[in-house]
Scaffold this motif. Structure first.
Motif, short mmCIF file in Angstrom:
data_model
loop_
_atom_site.label_atom_id
_atom_site.label_comp_id
_atom_site.label_asym_id
_atom_site.label_seq_id
_atom_site.Cartn_x
_atom_site.Cartn_y
_atom_site.Cartn_z
N ASP A 174 0.92 5.47 -0.09
CA ASP A 174 0.21 6.74 0.09
C ASP A 174 0.73 7.72 -0.95
OD1 ASP A 174 -0.72 9.24 0.88
OD2 ASP A 174 -0.31 8.92 3.00
N GLN A 213 -5.02 9.51 -0.49
CA GLN A 213 -5.20 8.47 -1.49
C GLN A 213 -4.13 7.39 -1.35
OE1 GLN A 213 -5.12 10.79 -5.12
NE2 GLN A 213 -7.34 10.80 -5.17
N ILE A 261 -2.73 3.72 -3.13
CA ILE A 261 -2.74 2.77 -4.24
C ILE A 261 -2.15 1.47 -3.71
CG2 ILE A 261 -1.72 2.17 -6.47
CD1 ILE A 261 -1.77 5.09 -7.21
N ASN A 309 -2.93 13.38 -0.32
CA ASN A 309 -4.35 13.76 -0.24
C ASN A 309 -5.24 12.61 0.21
OD1 ASN A 309 -3.86 16.41 -1.11
ND2 ASN A 309 -3.82 15.74 -3.23
N ARG A 334 0.85 -1.19 0.00
CA ARG A 334 0.00 0.00 0.00
C ARG A 334 0.88 1.24 0.00
NH1 ARG A 334 -3.37 0.63 4.43
NH2 ARG A 334 -4.89 1.68 3.11
#
Length: 69
Positions: free
Chosen positions: A28, A33, A35, A31, A26
């Motif tokens: 960051d 978000q 991915i 904002n 994962r």
């Protein structure tokens, strides 16, 4: 590192969860978000990916890869 893929997003690794053969990394990207990339455990080990690493998420077609620099 040079790569032809144009969809490159810098971010910070916030979690690495290893499964039997595949890890979910994962990242960051700001904002709020995140991915998530599914890559092999072997790739995680070879790239020495760990939490707080600065990485680049590379998106090509339906694949999401991680580049370490």
């Amino acid at each position: 590192m040079r790569i032809s893929a144009r969809n490159q997003i810098k971010g910070t690794v916030v979690d690495v969860k290893k499964g039997a053969t595949t890890s979910h990394v994962r990242v960051d990207i700001g904002n709020g978000q995140i991915i998530t990339s599914a890559i092999t455990n072997e790739a995680v080990d070879e790239l020495a990916i760990k939490v707080r690493d600065q990485v680049t998420v590379v998106v090509k077609a339906s694949d999401v890869m991680i580049a370490v620099h």
